[in-house]
Design a protein around this motif. Sequence first.
Motif, PDB file in Angstrom:
ATOM      1  N   PHE A  92       0.830  -1.196   0.000  1.00 32.66           N
ATOM      2  CA  PHE A  92       0.000   0.000   0.000  1.00 32.66           C
ATOM      3  C   PHE A  92       0.872   1.257   0.000  1.00 32.66           C
ATOM      4  CE2 PHE A  92      -1.968   3.518   2.225  1.00 32.66           C
ATOM      5  CZ  PHE A  92      -3.193   3.632   1.590  1.00 32.66           C
ATOM      6  N   ALA A  93       1.884   1.298   0.875  1.00 33.98           N
ATOM      7  CA  ALA A  93       2.733   2.489   0.982  1.00 33.98           C
ATOM      8  C   ALA A  93       3.499   2.747  -0.317  1.00 33.98           C
ATOM      9  CB  ALA A  93       3.711   2.318   2.147  1.00 33.98           C
ATOM     10  N   ALA A  94       4.075   1.690  -0.908  1.00 31.25           N
ATOM     11  CA  ALA A  94       4.854   1.868  -2.135  1.00 31.25           C
ATOM     12  C   ALA A  94       3.956   2.313  -3.288  1.00 31.25           C
ATOM     13  CB  ALA A  94       5.565   0.566  -2.488  1.00 31.25           C
ATOM     14  N   SER A  95       2.763   1.728  -3.365  1.00 31.20           N
ATOM     15  CA  SER A  95       1.838   2.098  -4.445  1.00 31.20           C
ATOM     16  C   SER A  95       1.361   3.533  -4.286  1.00 31.20           C
ATOM     17  CB  SER A  95       0.648   1.141  -4.467  1.00 31.20           C
ATOM     18  OG  SER A  95       1.069  -0.188  -4.651  1.00 31.20           O
ATOM     19  N   PHE A  96       1.053   3.925  -3.043  1.00 28.36           N
ATOM     20  CA  PHE A  96       0.587   5.291  -2.796  1.00 28.36           C
ATOM     21  C   PHE A  96       1.682   6.293  -3.162  1.00 28.36           C
ATOM     22  CE2 PHE A  96       0.243   9.024  -0.073  1.00 28.36           C
ATOM     23  CZ  PHE A  96      -1.059   9.434  -0.324  1.00 28.36           C
ATOM     24  N   TRP A  97       2.906   6.043  -2.728  1.00 31.60           N
ATOM     25  CA  TRP A  97       4.010   6.969  -3.018  1.00 31.60           C
ATOM     26  C   TRP A  97       4.270   7.047  -4.524  1.00 31.60           C
ATOM     27  CZ3 TRP A  97       9.407   5.722  -4.291  1.00 31.60           C
ATOM     28  CH2 TRP A  97      10.200   6.874  -4.391  1.00 31.60           C
ATOM     29  N   ALA A  98       4.315   5.892  -5.208  1.00 33.97           N
ATOM     30  CA  ALA A  98       4.609   5.873  -6.633  1.00 33.97           C
ATOM     31  C   ALA A  98       3.521   6.593  -7.430  1.00 33.97           C
ATOM     32  CB  ALA A  98       4.762   4.432  -7.116  1.00 33.97           C
ATOM     33  N   ALA A  99       2.251   6.296  -7.124  1.00 33.42           N
ATOM     34  CA  ALA A  99       1.148   6.913  -7.869  1.00 33.42           C
ATOM     35  C   ALA A  99       1.085   8.410  -7.592  1.00 33.42           C
ATOM     36  CB  ALA A  99      -0.172   6.242  -7.495  1.00 33.42           C
ATOM     37  N   GLY A 100       1.203   8.804  -6.319  1.00 28.83           N
ATOM     38  CA  GLY A 100       1.148  10.228  -5.983  1.00 28.83           C
ATOM     39  C   GLY A 100       2.288  11.005  -6.604  1.00 28.83           C
ATOM     40  N   ALA A 101       3.501  10.476  -6.506  1.00 30.42           N
ATOM     41  CA  ALA A 101       4.664  11.163  -7.070  1.00 30.42           C
ATOM     42  C   ALA A 101       4.539  11.275  -8.591  1.00 30.42           C
ATOM     43  CB  ALA A 101       5.942  10.430  -6.690  1.00 30.42           C
ATOM     44  N   LEU A 102       4.059  10.221  -9.251  1.00 36.66           N
ATOM     45  CA  LEU A 102       3.932  10.232 -10.708  1.00 36.66           C
ATOM     46  C   LEU A 102       2.930  11.294 -11.164  1.00 36.66           C
ATOM     47  CD1 LEU A 102       4.607   8.992 -13.461  1.00 36.66           C
ATOM     48  CD2 LEU A 102       2.754   7.341 -13.067  1.00 36.66           C
ATOM     49  N   ILE A 103       1.763  11.324 -10.526  1.00 37.90           N
ATOM     50  CA  ILE A 103       0.726  12.277 -10.938  1.00 37.90           C
ATOM     51  C   ILE A 103       1.189  13.718 -10.697  1.00 37.90           C
ATOM     52  CG2 ILE A 103      -1.624  13.068 -10.518  1.00 37.90           C
ATOM     53  CD1 ILE A 103      -2.308  10.191  -9.681  1.00 37.90           C
ATOM     54  N   ILE A 104       1.735  13.977  -9.518  1.00 39.94           N
ATOM     55  CA  ILE A 104       2.125  15.350  -9.160  1.00 39.94           C
ATOM     56  C   ILE A 104       3.331  15.798  -9.984  1.00 39.94           C
ATOM     57  CG2 ILE A 104       3.009  16.788  -7.282  1.00 39.94           C
ATOM     58  CD1 ILE A 104       1.276  15.062  -5.394  1.00 39.94           C
ATOM     59  N   ALA A 105       4.300  14.925 -10.175  1.00 45.41           N
ATOM     60  CA  ALA A 105       5.464  15.292 -10.987  1.00 45.41           C
ATOM     61  C   ALA A 105       5.051  15.569 -12.429  1.00 45.41           C
ATOM     62  CB  ALA A 105       6.506  14.179 -10.929  1.00 45.41           C
ATOM     63  N   THR A 106       4.152  14.755 -12.961  1.00 43.15           N
ATOM     64  CA  THR A 106       3.682  14.967 -14.337  1.00 43.15           C
ATOM     65  C   THR A 106       2.973  16.308 -14.472  1.00 43.15           C
ATOM     66  OG1 THR A 106       3.412  12.578 -14.658  1.00 43.15           O
ATOM     67  CG2 THR A 106       2.259  14.031 -16.184  1.00 43.15           C
ATOM     68  N   SER A 107       2.165  16.658 -13.462  1.00 42.47           N
ATOM     69  CA  SER A 107       1.458  17.947 -13.526  1.00 42.47           C
ATOM     70  C   SER A 107       2.443  19.107 -13.498  1.00 42.47           C
ATOM     71  CB  SER A 107       0.476  18.059 -12.362  1.00 42.47           C
ATOM     72  OG  SER A 107       1.153  18.200 -11.124  1.00 42.47           O
ATOM     73  N   ARG A 108       3.498  19.006 -12.670  1.00 41.23           N
ATOM     74  CA  ARG A 108       4.485  20.087 -12.591  1.00 41.23           C
ATOM     75  C   ARG A 108       5.262  20.209 -13.902  1.00 41.23           C
ATOM     76  NH1 ARG A 108       1.977  20.095  -8.269  1.00 41.23           N
ATOM     77  NH2 ARG A 108       2.648  21.261  -6.427  1.00 41.23           N
ATOM     78  N   LEU A 109       5.668  19.103 -14.467  1.00 38.25           N
ATOM     79  CA  LEU A 109       6.424  19.141 -15.716  1.00 38.25           C
ATOM     80  C   LEU A 109       5.561  19.665 -16.860  1.00 38.25           C
ATOM     81  CD1 LEU A 109       8.449  15.806 -15.512  1.00 38.25           C
ATOM     82  CD2 LEU A 109       9.295  18.126 -15.159  1.00 38.25           C
ATOM     83  N   THR A 110       4.288  19.287 -16.867  1.00 37.73           N
ATOM     84  CA  THR A 110       3.380  19.784 -17.904  1.00 37.73           C
ATOM     85  C   THR A 110       3.221  21.299 -17.800  1.00 37.73           C
ATOM     86  OG1 THR A 110       2.161  17.692 -17.910  1.00 37.73           O
ATOM     87  CG2 THR A 110       1.053  19.616 -18.856  1.00 37.73           C
TER      88      THR A 110
END
Length: 352
Positions: free
Chosen positions: A115-133
């Motif tokens: 749960f922790a690894a999935s939450f961190w990976a999904a959250g980081a991916l979505i937020i990082a993608t939004s910042r880069l966009t």
Amino acid sequence: MAPLRRRFLAKVFKVFDVLALIAAFGVAAFAAAGFRLSALPRLAAVRLPASQIFILLLVILGWQGIFSAFGLYRSRRIENRLLELRDVLSATLVATMLLVLVGGLLSDNLRTWRFAASFWAAGALIIATSRLTMRAVLDRVRLAGRNLRHLVIVGTNRRALALARHIQREPELGYRLVGFVDDEWNRPEPLAHGDRIIAPLLGFSRLVRQAVVDEVIVCLPVKSFYDDVSQIAALCQEQGLVVRVLSDLFDPGRQPDEDAGPLRSVRTVHSGALQEVPAVLKRIFDIGISALLLVSALPLCALIALAIKWDSPGPVLFRQQRRGLNKRSFTMLKFRTMTFDAEDRLAEVAHL
């Protein structure tokens, strides 16, 4: 970007980040269930009691505090993308730790590594993608000549010149270098072609009161120019300008780290913006109340326009250039109260 628009964008990001972490929570719960499609109806049917909802709201507030502490809502115009990605990964990792710590009070399933690894990976991916966009969109906007900021660099030492060259090599940063402020005798090496000193240190006050300037970066060593740096920072704050300094100015003997990039050590001293509540109130007054008064005064304005046309030839409205935000010129309109050629005839009555 104007301070109010920048704060509005920060608010949008705060809402988006919360939604992103909630989505990451759903992904993590699905991962904890073994990615079985049969688990989706059961996850969607979960109902939490009021006490647990209150705990989750506290976690959400904690997330925003963590993201603010890592600087994800401040202006990052001059920062490297890798630094921002590092902060996103670090902030989402701390947010994950908070959720696992507090979420354990709700369910043991929130304490599993999956749960922790999935939450961190999904959250980081979505937020990082939004910042880069957003970075990519702003880069395109600035390359098209919009959202530009007029920059003055105080100092002409090696670090100041390296900073200027870096900014000029990266037009997507959205800076237009107005020039340098320094004394001629303080210059250790000749300026590059096209660079110019636009004012001495003692002339900085007049410069920021007359020229279009949005930001000032101070590159003077503080040990040698403490009084000058203090006065410059105070003037920038008085004029509502963003002022930045090099973080290691207290070590004038240090050479710039070319591999790290000259912008890496730039730190913001004053953001140039009004505090949030006064700025919002001022904007509401500027747009809302002013528009309301203008609409209500339309019948009177029509009568004034007719009276002006009846009284004398010429246009009803008088146009003149005035100075606005950071000394930018704008066209001011008002009802004409003089002859249409009053400005041309000024010399005739100057002696009076």
